[in-house]
Motif scaffolding. Structure first.
Motif, PDB file in Angstrom:
ATOM      1  N   ASN A 136       8.021   0.016 -10.441  1.00 33.80           N
ATOM      2  CA  ASN A 136       9.114   0.196  -8.851  1.00 33.80           C
ATOM      3  C   ASN A 136       9.379   1.332  -8.504  1.00 33.80           C
ATOM      4  N   THR A 137       9.230   1.553  -7.568  1.00 33.61           N
ATOM      5  CA  THR A 137       9.643   2.475  -6.255  1.00 33.61           C
ATOM      6  C   THR A 137      10.165   2.260  -5.678  1.00 33.61           C
ATOM      7  N   TRP A 138       9.927   3.561  -4.950  1.00 33.30           N
ATOM      8  CA  TRP A 138      11.453   4.049  -3.278  1.00 33.30           C
ATOM      9  C   TRP A 138      11.070   4.046  -1.752  1.00 33.30           C
ATOM     10  N   LEU A 139      11.331   3.507  -1.739  1.00 30.00           N
ATOM     11  CA  LEU A 139      10.825   3.676   0.212  1.00 30.00           C
ATOM     12  C   LEU A 139      11.438   4.001   0.557  1.00 30.00           C
ATOM     13  N   HIS A 140      11.624   5.309   1.646  1.00 26.74           N
ATOM     14  CA  HIS A 140      12.432   5.929   2.677  1.00 26.74           C
ATOM     15  C   HIS A 140      11.900   4.541   4.050  1.00 26.74           C
ATOM     16  N   GLN A 141      13.010   4.356   4.611  1.00 25.10           N
ATOM     17  CA  GLN A 141      12.785   4.005   5.737  1.00 25.10           C
ATOM     18  C   GLN A 141      13.434   4.415   7.303  1.00 25.10           C
ATOM     19  N   GLN A 149       1.132  -1.030  -0.235  1.00 26.42           N
ATOM     20  CA  GLN A 149       0.183  -0.195  -0.197  1.00 26.42           C
ATOM     21  C   GLN A 149       1.081   1.459   0.088  1.00 26.42           C
ATOM     22  N   LEU A 150       1.670   1.220   0.918  1.00 25.53           N
ATOM     23  CA  LEU A 150       2.874   1.912   0.823  1.00 25.53           C
ATOM     24  C   LEU A 150       3.733   2.430  -1.201  1.00 25.53           C
ATOM     25  N   ALA A 151       3.708   1.250  -1.218  1.00 25.41           N
ATOM     26  CA  ALA A 151       4.162   1.820  -2.498  1.00 25.41           C
ATOM     27  C   ALA A 151       2.716   2.368  -4.111  1.00 25.41           C
ATOM     28  N   GLN A 152       1.600   1.642  -3.633  1.00 27.92           N
ATOM     29  CA  GLN A 152       1.191   2.326  -4.411  1.00 27.92           C
ATOM     30  C   GLN A 152       0.555   3.768  -3.772  1.00 27.92           C
ATOM     31  N   LEU A 153       0.536   4.182  -2.901  1.00 27.19           N
ATOM     32  CA  LEU A 153       0.432   5.607  -2.346  1.00 27.19           C
ATOM     33  C   LEU A 153       2.074   6.714  -3.382  1.00 27.19           C
ATOM     34  N   LYS A 154       3.145   5.700  -2.916  1.00 23.29           N
ATOM     35  CA  LYS A 154       3.986   6.823  -3.286  1.00 23.29           C
ATOM     36  C   LYS A 154       4.339   6.785  -4.453  1.00 23.29           C
ATOM     37  N   GLY A 155       3.953   5.259  -5.151  1.00 24.78           N
ATOM     38  CA  GLY A 155       3.112   6.029  -7.386  1.00 24.78           C
ATOM     39  C   GLY A 155       4.534   4.738  -7.704  1.00 24.78           C
ATOM     40  N   LEU A 156       4.289   4.221  -8.954  1.00 28.04           N
ATOM     41  CA  LEU A 156       5.129   3.138  -9.445  1.00 28.04           C
ATOM     42  C   LEU A 156       6.073   3.702 -10.403  1.00 28.04           C
ATOM     43  N   MET A 157       7.180   3.194 -11.460  1.00 25.68           N
ATOM     44  CA  MET A 157       7.280   4.167 -12.339  1.00 25.68           C
ATOM     45  C   MET A 157       7.504   2.620 -13.021  1.00 25.68           C
ATOM     46  N   GLU A 158       7.338   2.949 -14.696  1.00 26.85           N
ATOM     47  CA  GLU A 158       7.743   1.577 -15.275  1.00 26.85           C
ATOM     48  C   GLU A 158       9.423   1.781 -15.722  1.00 26.85           C
ATOM     49  N   THR A 159       9.661   0.265 -15.693  1.00 29.00           N
ATOM     50  CA  THR A 159      11.504   0.381 -16.400  1.00 29.00           C
ATOM     51  C   THR A 159      11.572  -0.882 -16.802  1.00 29.00           C
ATOM     52  N   GLN A 160      10.743  -1.067 -18.298  1.00 29.40           N
ATOM     53  CA  GLN A 160       9.973  -1.550 -19.562  1.00 29.40           C
ATOM     54  C   GLN A 160      11.657  -1.333 -20.077  1.00 29.40           C
ATOM     55  N   THR A 161      12.823  -2.112 -20.233  1.00 24.70           N
ATOM     56  CA  THR A 161      13.914  -2.358 -21.447  1.00 24.70           C
ATOM     57  C   THR A 161      13.399  -3.058 -22.450  1.00 24.70           C
ATOM     58  N   PRO A 162      13.969  -1.945 -24.242  1.00 26.92           N
ATOM     59  CA  PRO A 162      13.670  -2.108 -25.151  1.00 26.92           C
ATOM     60  C   PRO A 162      14.640  -3.519 -25.367  1.00 26.92           C
ATOM     61  N   ALA A 163      14.050  -4.253 -26.094  1.00 28.02           N
ATOM     62  CA  ALA A 163      14.440  -5.783 -26.420  1.00 28.02           C
ATOM     63  C   ALA A 163      15.759  -5.316 -27.559  1.00 28.02           C
ATOM     64  N   LEU A 164      17.146  -5.260 -27.497  1.00 31.43           N
ATOM     65  CA  LEU A 164      18.343  -4.945 -28.326  1.00 31.43           C
ATOM     66  C   LEU A 164      17.703  -5.755 -29.441  1.00 31.43           C
ATOM     67  N   VAL A 165      18.510  -4.777 -30.766  1.00 26.84           N
ATOM     68  CA  VAL A 165      18.101  -5.379 -32.063  1.00 26.84           C
ATOM     69  C   VAL A 165      19.739  -5.952 -32.562  1.00 26.84           C
ATOM     70  N   GLN A 166      18.444  -7.032 -33.505  1.00 31.79           N
ATOM     71  CA  GLN A 166      19.937  -7.660 -33.104  1.00 31.79           C
ATOM     72  C   GLN A 166      20.812  -7.978 -34.758  1.00 31.79           C
ATOM     73  N   GLY A 167      22.392  -7.507 -33.995  1.00 30.97           N
ATOM     74  CA  GLY A 167      23.119  -6.671 -35.527  1.00 30.97           C
ATOM     75  C   GLY A 167      22.858  -5.073 -35.759  1.00 30.97           C
ATOM     76  N   ASN A 168      21.836  -4.348 -34.623  1.00 32.29           N
ATOM     77  CA  ASN A 168      22.108  -2.924 -35.154  1.00 32.29           C
ATOM     78  C   ASN A 168      21.821  -2.367 -34.065  1.00 32.29           C
ATOM     79  N   ASP A 169      23.231  -2.650 -32.862  1.00 30.67           N
ATOM     80  CA  ASP A 169      23.516  -1.658 -31.829  1.00 30.67           C
ATOM     81  C   ASP A 169      22.943  -0.189 -31.949  1.00 30.67           C
ATOM     82  N   GLU A 170      22.663   0.882 -33.409  1.00 27.87           N
ATOM     83  CA  GLU A 170      22.384   1.986 -33.703  1.00 27.87           C
ATOM     84  C   GLU A 170      21.277   2.115 -33.069  1.00 27.87           C
ATOM     85  N   SER A 171      20.616   0.941 -33.472  1.00 24.32           N
ATOM     86  CA  SER A 171      19.225   1.293 -33.863  1.00 24.32           C
ATOM     87  C   SER A 171      18.248   1.047 -32.600  1.00 24.32           C
ATOM     88  N   ASN A 172      19.163   1.448 -31.240  1.00 24.82           N
ATOM     89  CA  ASN A 172      18.331   1.510 -30.002  1.00 24.82           C
ATOM     90  C   ASN A 172      18.171   2.110 -29.440  1.00 24.82           C
TER      91      ASN A 172
END
Length: 488
Positions: free
Chosen positions: A274-279, A159-182
């Motif tokens: 994810n989110t971060w909670l101070h203790q 509940q504390l995490a939901q009140l703080k708010g969670l952020m997307e941490t999705q990382t797109p998959a790499l395109v094989q053989g074409n690092d510049e298009s990441n």
């Protein structure tokens, strides 16, 4: 009348020698008493002065050697752990002693013994609760503690995490053989990034907040170069803070530079929120009791990270900590360093992970190479064990999430002298994709600098700042504006 005649033999005769002169015995005794009393008074005066000087010296030493110069005693609590009844540290440090432990003379990190895989130890962290701790692996050293948190405690953290708010941490998959298009690692607005960095939500960024995220980063949403550029700008400001408007310009410059140089490319992939909670002070007492580590190390470590995995969410196998490197400094002790280093790395001695929910299917925590005879990320078939989307079932150790269960593992070996040594290469871990249900986990990391002298300097610096801050708060008596939903 008859004349009296003395009976003495010499009576009436002249003595051969004159009689001694008459001396008053009483006068002699009086002079002796006067001298004795004066001598006694002088001796007593010097004696009392000496005693007063000794007491004054002891008081001076006592009040000048405050709590920050004392070495805390390990195992000061009466609680017992293990079959041998080894004592645990005190469970709840007071707020006044929170940052005042000094480790300049005591470089020893208690380490739980695994004994063997399957070994069970009984631990008592509270007077009315006894838990079971099971050894899951020796390489790395992993322990499982079922029922460490109650279901009610898990709900509160969620509940504390939901009140703080969670952020997307999705990382797109790499395109094989074409690092510049990441694409960039995350599609976050500048305001969202600012909100993630602003831990106390006061609308300003302080150096400690940037450093806190730099030591907790895992390559998912802010690069090391961006963090470094933000820190450089912050240190040049007289106020020592950055507003949102200033941050928008700084962040835009750092992102454009990183995109031009291609430094945002990262093989590590994950998808979750994810989110971060101070203790607050004293809230780490259960982790202190579990790990047996000094309270200051635990209290001064990172905020609690809470992560939610939905259907299909995962994280590739990775290391929580970083290899020791003389050219890099630990992010959490950088404030106490006078030398400029090329980079900052995470120095996480221990990971404690709490399962806040059970998962119907999937979502296991995987340790792909746990207890391998020899370390190898890839199996003979050429399958990449770090790719949890494809090879999660091939991991040597899979732990199914169960609400209230805690996992504890060491990311580093011992240096043989009681301090933190090299990173344990077997501590590779990831999260299998969730197939059905929701997975909530919270991670607590305990930061330790491999250089014990640097760690000691950092401890003293924090203690001094805490004392100054406490004095100012007592003087001004400010009103509290803390957002309670952000603190545990």
């Amino acid at each position: 009348m008859r004349e009296f005649k003395p009976s003495h033999p010499y009576a009436g005769q002249k003595l051969p020698f004159p009689p001694p002169p008459f001396r008053s015995t009483r006068l002699h005794i009086q002079r002796s008493n006067v001298c004795s009393r004066a001598y006694f008074v002088v001796v007593m005066v010097f004696f009392h002065v000496y005693i007063l000087n000794v007491i004054a010296l002891l008081l001076y030493v006592h009040y000048n050697n405050g709590p920050e110069d004392l070495i805390p005693s390990e195992g000061a609590s009466s609680s017992a752990i293990n079959d041998g009844g080894s004592p645990l540290p005190r469970s709840a440090p007071s707020s006044t002693d929170l940052y005042l432990d000094d480790y300049s003379q005591s470089f020893s990190l208690p380490r739980i013994e695994g004994i063997r895989v399957g070994h069970v130890q009984r631990i008592s962290l509270a007077s009315d609760k006894t838990l079971v701790m099971k050894t899951l692996s020796l390489k790395p050293l992993i322990f499982e503690i079922p029922g460490f948190l109650s279901e009610e405690e898990c709900r509160v953290v969620v509940q504390l995490a939901q009140l703080k708010g969670l952020m997307e941490t999705q990382t797109p998959a790499l395109v094989q053989g074409n690092d510049e298009s990441n694409l960039p690692l995350l599609s976050l607005s500048t305001e969202e990034v600012f909100g993630l960095l602003d831990l106390n939500q006061d609308g300003l960024l302080q150096k400690q907040e940037i450093v806190s995220h730099s030591r907790s980063r895992d390559g998912t949403w802010l690069s090391a170069d961006s963090l470094r550029q933000i820190l450089i700008n912050l240190e040049t400001r007289p106020t020592g803070t950055i507003t949102l408007d200033d941050f928008k310009r700084i962040y835009a410059e750092s992102q454009s530079t990183a995109q031009r140089t291609g430094k945002l490319t990262n093989q590590y992939k994950q998808r979750n929120k994810n989110t971060w909670l101070h203790q607050g002070p004293g809230s780490h007492h259960v982790v202190i009791g579990l790990t047996r580590l000094p309270s200051s190390l635990v209290e001064l470590s990172e905020p609690l990270q809470v992560i939610r995995y939905e259907h299909g969410d995962y994280s590739d196998a990775h290391y929580d900590s970083s290899p020791t490197n003389p050219e890099a400094s630990c992010a959490h002790t950088r404030l106490a360093s006078n030398a400029s280093t090329v980079s900052e790395v995470s120095c996480r001695y221990v990971t404690v992970q709490f399962y806040l929910s059970s998962v119907d299917e999937g979502g296991e925590t995987t340790f792909p190479v746990a207890d391998n005879r020899t370390y190898d990320e890839d199996v003979s078939d050429g399958i990449d064990l770090t790719d949890t989307q494809q090879t999660c079932h091939r991991g040597n150790l899979l732990v199914k999430p169960t609400v209230g269960t805690a996992l504890l593992w060491y990311n580093h070996l011992s240096d043989g002298k009681g301090w933190m040594g090299e990173m344990d290469e077997y501590s590779l871990r990831g999260d299998c994709p969730v197939k059905r249900g929701l997975k909530w986990v919270a991670s607590s990391w305990i930061n330790v600098d491999p250089d014990h002298l640097q760690q000691a300097r950092y401890q003293r610096l924090v203690a001094q700042r805490h004392q100054v801050k406490s004095g100012l708060e007592d003087y001004y008596q400010p009103l509290s504006h803390n957002n309670l939903h952000q603190d545990l």
